[in-house]
Scaffold this active site. Structure first.
Site, PDB file in Angstrom:
ATOM      1  CG  ASP A  29      -1.581   1.259   1.530  1.00 31.22           C
ATOM      2  OD1 ASP A  29      -2.261   1.738   0.616  1.00 31.22           O
ATOM      3  OD2 ASP A  29      -1.459   1.792   2.649  1.00 31.22           O
TER       4      ASP A  29
HETATM    5 MG   LIG Z   1      -2.911   3.215   3.522  1.00 29.40          MG
END
Ligand SMILES: [Mg+2]
Length: 241
Positions: A16
């Site tokens: 991420d």
């Molecule tokens: Mg994040």
């Protein structure tokens, strides 16, 4: 203490971006200040607070299905500047804001060090929700970009984390992808950990504030700092030989 588990060697690491590698709050803060500057308004904490409140309210309406995503981003600055008696074109300001957001390249502690260290041993990919141009620009100017084999941004895929379809899109584009040797690393339970679970891969939750897990899903690993990932990967690798 860490438990001894039946471990395996990972090959594909899916990262991420926001609040995993890059500091999103810092990027937002900087973009907001630059937008005010552009509009000839001096920065005040109070205005930041008011904007945040307004912005969060709009996103809540979006989540509740009341308004579209475009309505959120194209009206938030119209409404905000209205508060200070200024009439602006919200959609136009949103474009500026996004440009400024794209300059938000503040690395989180240890991110560059970790990514540089592991990039020779694993295939690294980015899996992020957001706008492609913005995320790409931020990754490039932070210096992280060259370490990743591909960047998957929700805008390009037509889906988003935690949807299984988002991950299917990514997996289809990763050469000789194997779910058994893939791991997703992220700070969000609802996007990253739920997403990894939906996609059928192992998950590593970065939880610096030691929040309670509000999901029914358990992450495969939980770490407080990104640096811990290095030891975790090393341990997994050793124990698989
Ligand atoms: Mg994040």
């Amino acid at each position: 203490m860490e438990e001894v588990r039946d471990v395996k060697k990972y090959q594909t690491l899916l990262f991420d971006v926001d609040d995993t590698l890059l500091d999103f709050a810092a990027a937002e803060d900087q973009a907001f200040r630059l937008l005010l500057q552009e509009q000839g308004v001096s920065y005040k904490e109070e205005w930041k607070r008011q904007y945040q409140q307004l912005n969060q309210g709009l996103w809540k309406s979006f989540e509740a299905g009341g308004i579209t995503r475009d309505e959120v981003v194209n009206t938030r600055f119209t409404l905000f500047f209205e508060k200070m008696g200024k009439k602006v074109d919200g959609a136009l300001l949103e474009q500026s804001y996004r440009e400024y957001l794209g300059e938000g390249n503040q690395l989180l502690d240890g991110a560059m060090d970790l990514i540089a260290k592991i990039s020779n041993h694993f295939d690294l990919y980015i899996v992020t929700n957001g706008m492609s141009a913005t995320q790409e620009k931020r990754l490039k100017s932070s210096g992280l970009y060259p370490f990743f084999k591909a960047i998957f941004v929700s805008e390009d895929t037509g889906y988003q984390k935690p949807m299984k379809e988002f991950f299917d899109y990514c997996f289809d584009r990763i050469p000789s992808f194997n779910k058994e040797t893939a791991l997703i690393i992220g700070d969000s339970l609802s996007a990253d950990i739920q997403g990894g679970h939906n996609a059928g891969i192992d998950t590593c939750w970065i939880n610096p504030l030691k929040m309670d897990n509000s999901l029914d899903v358990q992450p495969t690993y939980e770490i407080a700092k990104l640096e811990e990932l290095f030891l975790l990967l090393k341990r997994e690798k050793q124990s698989s030989h």
